[in-house]
Scaffold this motif. Structure first.
Motif, PDB file in Angstrom:
ATOM      1  N   ASP A 235       0.847  -1.193   0.000  1.00 43.71           N
ATOM      2  CA  ASP A 235       0.000   0.000   0.000  1.00 43.71           C
ATOM      3  C   ASP A 235       0.883   1.243   0.000  1.00 43.71           C
ATOM      4  O   ASP A 235       2.070   1.190   0.361  1.00 43.71           O
ATOM      5  CB  ASP A 235      -0.912   0.000   1.232  1.00 43.71           C
ATOM      6  CG  ASP A 235      -2.155   0.878   1.043  1.00 43.71           C
ATOM      7  OD1 ASP A 235      -2.282   1.512  -0.038  1.00 43.71           O
ATOM      8  OD2 ASP A 235      -2.973   0.937   1.971  1.00 43.71           O
ATOM      9  N   LEU A 236       0.291   2.355  -0.414  1.00 42.99           N
ATOM     10  CA  LEU A 236       0.945   3.655  -0.371  1.00 42.99           C
ATOM     11  C   LEU A 236       0.250   4.536   0.641  1.00 42.99           C
ATOM     12  O   LEU A 236      -0.973   4.467   0.811  1.00 42.99           O
ATOM     13  CB  LEU A 236       0.896   4.339  -1.747  1.00 42.99           C
ATOM     14  CG  LEU A 236       1.502   3.603  -2.939  1.00 42.99           C
ATOM     15  CD1 LEU A 236       1.356   4.463  -4.190  1.00 42.99           C
ATOM     16  CD2 LEU A 236       2.956   3.245  -2.694  1.00 42.99           C
ATOM     17  N   LEU A 237       1.010   5.403   1.271  1.00 42.61           N
ATOM     18  CA  LEU A 237       0.451   6.429   2.160  1.00 42.61           C
ATOM     19  C   LEU A 237       0.457   7.744   1.394  1.00 42.61           C
ATOM     20  O   LEU A 237       1.520   8.222   0.977  1.00 42.61           O
ATOM     21  CB  LEU A 237       1.290   6.541   3.436  1.00 42.61           C
ATOM     22  CG  LEU A 237       1.425   5.250   4.261  1.00 42.61           C
ATOM     23  CD1 LEU A 237       2.399   5.464   5.412  1.00 42.61           C
ATOM     24  CD2 LEU A 237       0.063   4.788   4.774  1.00 42.61           C
ATOM     25  N   ILE A 238      -0.733   8.314   1.199  1.00 41.92           N
ATOM     26  CA  ILE A 238      -0.865   9.518   0.377  1.00 41.92           C
ATOM     27  C   ILE A 238      -1.724  10.527   1.132  1.00 41.92           C
ATOM     28  O   ILE A 238      -2.787  10.189   1.666  1.00 41.92           O
ATOM     29  CB  ILE A 238      -1.521   9.190  -0.987  1.00 41.92           C
ATOM     30  CG1 ILE A 238      -0.707   8.116  -1.722  1.00 41.92           C
ATOM     31  CG2 ILE A 238      -1.644  10.448  -1.850  1.00 41.92           C
ATOM     32  CD1 ILE A 238      -1.409   7.572  -2.965  1.00 41.92           C
ATOM     33  N   GLU A 239      -1.252  11.775   1.168  1.00 38.66           N
ATOM     34  CA  GLU A 239      -2.018  12.861   1.785  1.00 38.66           C
ATOM     35  C   GLU A 239      -2.084  14.027   0.816  1.00 38.66           C
ATOM     36  O   GLU A 239      -1.059  14.618   0.474  1.00 38.66           O
ATOM     37  CB  GLU A 239      -1.359  13.307   3.098  1.00 38.66           C
ATOM     38  CG  GLU A 239      -1.350  12.246   4.188  1.00 38.66           C
ATOM     39  CD  GLU A 239      -0.663  12.730   5.451  1.00 38.66           C
ATOM     40  OE1 GLU A 239      -0.306  13.944   5.503  1.00 38.66           O
ATOM     41  OE2 GLU A 239      -0.475  11.925   6.382  1.00 38.66           O
ATOM     42  N   ASP A 240      -3.309  14.341   0.343  1.00 37.54           N
ATOM     43  CA  ASP A 240      -3.529  15.472  -0.558  1.00 37.54           C
ATOM     44  C   ASP A 240      -2.610  15.432  -1.769  1.00 37.54           C
ATOM     45  O   ASP A 240      -2.000  16.443  -2.166  1.00 37.54           O
ATOM     46  CB  ASP A 240      -3.338  16.805   0.187  1.00 37.54           C
ATOM     47  CG  ASP A 240      -4.325  16.975   1.335  1.00 37.54           C
ATOM     48  OD1 ASP A 240      -5.486  16.532   1.184  1.00 37.54           O
ATOM     49  OD2 ASP A 240      -3.922  17.533   2.369  1.00 37.54           O
ATOM     50  N   GLY A 241      -2.493  14.241  -2.376  1.00 38.08           N
ATOM     51  CA  GLY A 241      -1.694  14.102  -3.586  1.00 38.08           C
ATOM     52  C   GLY A 241      -0.200  14.006  -3.357  1.00 38.08           C
ATOM     53  O   GLY A 241       0.564  13.941  -4.319  1.00 38.08           O
ATOM     54  N   GLN A 242       0.242  13.985  -2.086  1.00 35.28           N
ATOM     55  CA  GLN A 242       1.656  13.858  -1.754  1.00 35.28           C
ATOM     56  C   GLN A 242       1.907  12.494  -1.117  1.00 35.28           C
ATOM     57  O   GLN A 242       1.267  12.129  -0.130  1.00 35.28           O
ATOM     58  CB  GLN A 242       2.089  14.965  -0.786  1.00 35.28           C
ATOM     59  CG  GLN A 242       3.453  14.763  -0.143  1.00 35.28           C
ATOM     60  CD  GLN A 242       4.614  14.887  -1.115  1.00 35.28           C
ATOM     61  OE1 GLN A 242       4.740  15.925  -1.784  1.00 35.28           O
ATOM     62  NE2 GLN A 242       5.457  13.866  -1.217  1.00 35.28           N
ATOM     63  N   LEU A 243       2.821  11.740  -1.676  1.00 40.81           N
ATOM     64  CA  LEU A 243       3.205  10.475  -1.079  1.00 40.81           C
ATOM     65  C   LEU A 243       3.942  10.728   0.229  1.00 40.81           C
ATOM     66  O   LEU A 243       4.839  11.577   0.298  1.00 40.81           O
ATOM     67  CB  LEU A 243       4.113   9.713  -2.044  1.00 40.81           C
ATOM     68  CG  LEU A 243       4.468   8.281  -1.645  1.00 40.81           C
ATOM     69  CD1 LEU A 243       3.267   7.372  -1.796  1.00 40.81           C
ATOM     70  CD2 LEU A 243       5.623   7.764  -2.480  1.00 40.81           C
ATOM     71  N   THR A 244       3.570   9.998   1.235  1.00 37.07           N
ATOM     72  CA  THR A 244       4.253  10.153   2.536  1.00 37.07           C
ATOM     73  C   THR A 244       4.913   8.879   3.018  1.00 37.07           C
ATOM     74  O   THR A 244       5.588   8.883   4.042  1.00 37.07           O
ATOM     75  CB  THR A 244       3.264  10.645   3.608  1.00 37.07           C
ATOM     76  OG1 THR A 244       2.234   9.652   3.775  1.00 37.07           O
ATOM     77  CG2 THR A 244       2.640  11.975   3.218  1.00 37.07           C
ATOM     78  N   GLY A 245       4.717   7.771   2.301  1.00 32.72           N
ATOM     79  CA  GLY A 245       5.364   6.538   2.713  1.00 32.72           C
ATOM     80  C   GLY A 245       4.738   5.317   2.082  1.00 32.72           C
ATOM     81  O   GLY A 245       3.861   5.415   1.203  1.00 32.72           O
TER      82      GLY A 245
END
Length: 535
Positions: A235-245
């Motif tokens: 899985d990807l961690l995404i916040e407001d179109g920004q990858l975070t991890g």
């Protein structure tokens, strides 16, 4: 530094003849030639029984270089030597907290990780498969015992798919910054023979690649990188179109705003996860076909004529293209002189072939993919994952045709062209392990592909005498020539809609082969470094 190109000498010239030829070509005294370096050596074997010549590109230092540049100003084969020295885009500042993540440890991931480590960014590298020694044992488990490990095989594990190949190190990509030279130099540092720096079509072979990959891993670790095996990103961690991890299969979360996706072309479950997360991707063309095997002596004689078997030339290769009447292109792919056809599936209940050679290239058969290009709009419409679905259907059917035991369906070339099943082998013994099941290959591929290949094989015989040999063996099927999709990126090398995600290499649709994947890894590492440094 000057460069001379197209300097020709007989095949069996003595070593001292090269210096003599340089001096004669420049019209200088021997003492004026201070030093020289062999940059490239090739040969032209198109006229098979005429004298075969080595063709050299030489970089040199002379005491009168300015005079020579003026003298040969109109000579396209003499001029300044380009600077091929690699220059880093920057270095990580002391105390930098964020560590970039590299997902995948094939050629692209290796060079992305290596360059980031050399620039001081201390990357975390995640590989879903095993380290290369254990991976080799697992791969042999399929070939010898028909036991597949879905996470440790020809496709998955340290070194990527390129580890079990011919180890070819040439490409037709545009490389104005000479990144390919950096790739070759790093391979030599890791144990590859020096000759890969200058021969026209360098290769390493599987056994040598194994040790080199290990050495490069240790070099990265010594520079502060962390390499973790059997760690699949789910899985990807995404916040407001920004990858975070990223999230690992174990549930562990690793946080970073810079993630390189150096997936191989067989990471189908990961592609599906990325699609579900909304990462922009699109279908792209790829090819399907068979592996064809001939006696290597037949190819040597056809390509090299009276020079066949010469120790300075080694096993001959070839490259073929044919445009069929139905509008399809048929071409040879990943030609492996003196090699073997290998089982290359990464999924249970499927059959996939590929080719492999050792450095010596001394096995009895030559093999190559003979494949047909297919297009998403015409042949498999349905979105970015439609190509994967087509591959899966074809591979599952090939598994059944082979006997549902990882044997591969096969057919003699003469029977294939004539449209009749094969019932017995002839003079060519197929090298594929676990083994082959003879029959009719026509049901294994779309009708347009079968039609085009049947037309192409006799045509190829006009270029390589004996290519349409009745007893030559076709082994099915080859489906993973390249990724069937592209994870599209912008000019900054980041995903079009997820900032901080850097799609790279063959799986993302930006490379094809070890060298081009390594070059893309360097480019992507530079892009990550620029973004992290605010350049």
């Amino acid at each position: 530094m000057l460069r001379i190109t197209e300097l020709k000498l007989p095949l069996d010239h003595p070593d001292e003849a090269l210096r003599e030829a340089i001096v004669q070509r420049l019209g200088i005294r021997d003492e004026q030639l201070l030093s020289f370096n062999l940059f490239k050596r090739s040969y032209d074997a198109r006229k098979k029984n005429s004298e075969l010549l080595f063709i050299y590109t030489i970089d040199l230092e002379a005491s009168n270089e300015a005079e020579l540049l003026s003298k040969f100003a109109d000579d396209r084969n003499i001029g300044p030597a380009p600077d091929v020295t690699y220059k880093f885009v920057g270095q990580a500042p002391a105390g930098l907290q964020e560590r970039p993540i590299v997902v995948g440890f094939g050629p692209c991931g290796i060079f992305a990780g290596l360059l980031l480590a050399q620039m001081g960014f201390k990357p975390i590298i995640l590989e879903r498969g095993k380290e290369v020694r254990q991976r080799t044992k697992d791969t042999w488990g399929l070939w010898r015992k028909s036991v597949l490990n879905p996470e440790s095989n020809v496709q998955f594990g340290e070194g990527g798919a390129g580890t079990f190949s011919d180890g070819k190190l040439y490409s037709q990509i545009k490389d104005p910054q000479h990144h390919g030279r950096k790739v070759l130099e790093e391979f030599v540092k890791a144990g590859a023979p020096d000759e890969i720096l200058y021969i026209n079509k360098p290769h390493i072979g599987t056994f040598r690649l194994t040790g080199m990959v290990e050495q490069m891993r240790q070099d990265m670790i010594a520079l502060g990188a962390e390499v973790r095996f059997q760690e699949k990103v789910t899985d990807l961690l995404i916040e407001d179109g920004q990858l975070t991890g990223v999230v690992l299969e174990s549930g562990e979360q690793l946080h970073s705003r810079h993630v390189v996706l150096a997936l191989g072309h067989s990471a189908r479950d990961t592609f599906r996860m990325l699609h579900a997360k909304g990462v922009y991707m699109e279908a792209k063309p790829f090819s399907v076909g068979f592996r064809i095997e001939h006696p290597q002596t037949l190819i040597d004689k056809a390509r090299l004529g009276k020079y066949a078997g010469h120790p300075k030339l080694g096993a001959a290769d070839y490259k073929l293209v044919y445009h069929a009447k139905n509008g399809r292109s048929v071409y040879s792919f990943c030609m492996c002189p003196g090699g073997t056809v290998v089982a290359a599936t990464s999924e249970p209940g499927r059959v996939v072939t590929n080719g492999m050679s050792q450095y010596s290239r001394n096995e009895r058969n030559a093999n190559s993919g003979i494949v047909v290009g297919i297009d998403p709009e015409r042949d498999y419409p349905g979105g970015p994952l439609a190509g994967i679905e087509l591959q899966e259907r074809l591979e599952a059917h090939a598994y059944v045709m082979g006997g549902s035991n990882y044997q591969a369906p096969a057919q003699l070339v003469g029977d294939f062209v004539a449209g009749r099943p094969s019932t017995a082998l002839g003079s060519v013994e197929p090298s594929y392990k676990p083994g082959v099941t003879l029959g009719d290959l026509a049901p294994s591929l779309p009708d347009f592909a079968i039609e085009a290949i049947r037309e192409a094989l006799p045509a190829f015989d006009r270029q390589i005498k004996g290519y349409n040999l009745h007893d030559a063996v076709l082994t099915g099927i080859e489906t993973r020539t390249s990724s069937p999709l592209r994870i599209t990126r912008g000019e900054d090398y980041q995903s079009l809609n997820i900032k901080g995600l850097f799609p790279a290499g063959e799986g993302a649709g930006y490379a094809g082969g070890i060298l081009s994947a390594g070059v893309d890894g360097i480019r992507i590492a530079e892009a990550v470094a620029r973004d992290m440094l605010g350049l």
